[in-house]
Design an enzyme around this catalytic site. Sequence first.
Site, PDB file in Angstrom:
ATOM      1  N   LYS A   1       0.830  -1.205   0.000  1.00 43.67           N
ATOM      2  CA  LYS A   1       0.000   0.000   0.000  1.00 43.67           C
ATOM      3  C   LYS A   1       0.863   1.254   0.000  1.00 43.67           C
ATOM      4  CE  LYS A   1      -3.630   2.678   0.571  1.00 43.67           C
ATOM      5  NZ  LYS A   1      -4.116   3.369  -0.590  1.00 43.67           N
TER       6      LYS A   1
ATOM      7  N   HIS B   1       2.000   1.761  -3.463  1.00 40.10           N
ATOM      8  CA  HIS B   1       0.814   2.227  -4.197  1.00 40.10           C
ATOM      9  C   HIS B   1       0.661   3.737  -4.056  1.00 40.10           C
ATOM     10  CE1 HIS B   1      -3.437   3.494  -3.966  1.00 40.10           C
ATOM     11  NE2 HIS B   1      -3.643   2.655  -4.962  1.00 40.10           N
ATOM     12  N   ASN B   2       0.801   4.243  -2.819  1.00 35.10           N
ATOM     13  CA  ASN B   2       0.648   5.674  -2.585  1.00 35.10           C
ATOM     14  C   ASN B   2       1.760   6.470  -3.256  1.00 35.10           C
ATOM     15  OD1 ASN B   2      -1.605   4.988  -1.169  1.00 35.10           O
ATOM     16  ND2 ASN B   2      -0.820   5.584   0.824  1.00 35.10           N
TER      17      ASN B   2
ATOM     18  N   GLU C   1       0.813   6.763  -6.785  1.00 36.48           N
ATOM     19  CA  GLU C   1      -0.269   7.757  -6.856  1.00 36.48           C
ATOM     20  C   GLU C   1       0.302   9.173  -6.935  1.00 36.48           C
ATOM     21  OE1 GLU C   1      -3.188   9.134  -3.404  1.00 36.48           O
ATOM     22  OE2 GLU C   1      -3.474   7.027  -3.961  1.00 36.48           O
ATOM     23  N   TYR C   2       1.352   9.473  -6.159  1.00 38.64           N
ATOM     24  CA  TYR C   2       1.999  10.788  -6.212  1.00 38.64           C
ATOM     25  C   TYR C   2       2.395  11.100  -7.650  1.00 38.64           C
ATOM     26  CZ  TYR C   2       2.991  11.571  -1.159  1.00 38.64           C
ATOM     27  OH  TYR C   2       2.920  11.816   0.180  1.00 38.64           O
TER      28      TYR C   2
ATOM     29  N   ARG D   1       5.842  18.321  -3.933  1.00 38.40           N
ATOM     30  CA  ARG D   1       4.967  18.567  -2.775  1.00 38.40           C
ATOM     31  C   ARG D   1       5.694  19.404  -1.729  1.00 38.40           C
ATOM     32  NH1 ARG D   1       0.750  13.785  -1.418  1.00 38.40           N
ATOM     33  NH2 ARG D   1      -0.043  13.568  -3.523  1.00 38.40           N
TER      34      ARG D   1
END
Length: 157
Positions: free
Chosen positions: A29, A32-33, A36-37, A128
């Site tokens: 996970k 996965h994140n 996603e970024y 970010r």
Amino acid sequence: AVLESALINLNVKEGYLHCGKRGSGHYVKMVHNGIEYGMMQAIGEGLSIIKESEFDVDFEKVAHVWNNGSIIEGYLMKCMEDAFKHNWERIEDVIQKQDALGEGQWTVEEAIRLQVPAPVITSALYIRYASKDDYAYSDRIVAALRNEFGGHKLHKK
């Protein structure tokens, strides 16, 4: 077996996976994140290119068509369409600061530890961080250097 059956029932169809030993699901996970970024950053950059072009394009319609039979269709594109549907009049008022909650950083740290190149995820994480600094000292230094060596315009407050 009872717990796994409950987890399967709580998730969307094929939305559950037992990944292996303790911690592996959380690890998957986390990666996965990180992905996603990078995907969100690519969507933002692509739409920025269109925005700066000479074309007057309806972004809600673009997101809609990209989410219907396009190679980049998916949940993020659906979210993009919804964002334009709900916020288009106010999108210019959105402050570009983005929080980084740690998953992207952890993914990048793992990439470094494992010596796996991850330039897209790393770049998205750094963007970010940069979004939180309205007046980055490093950007001021670069502007001053460009002015000194190339005579490039120096913008001042």
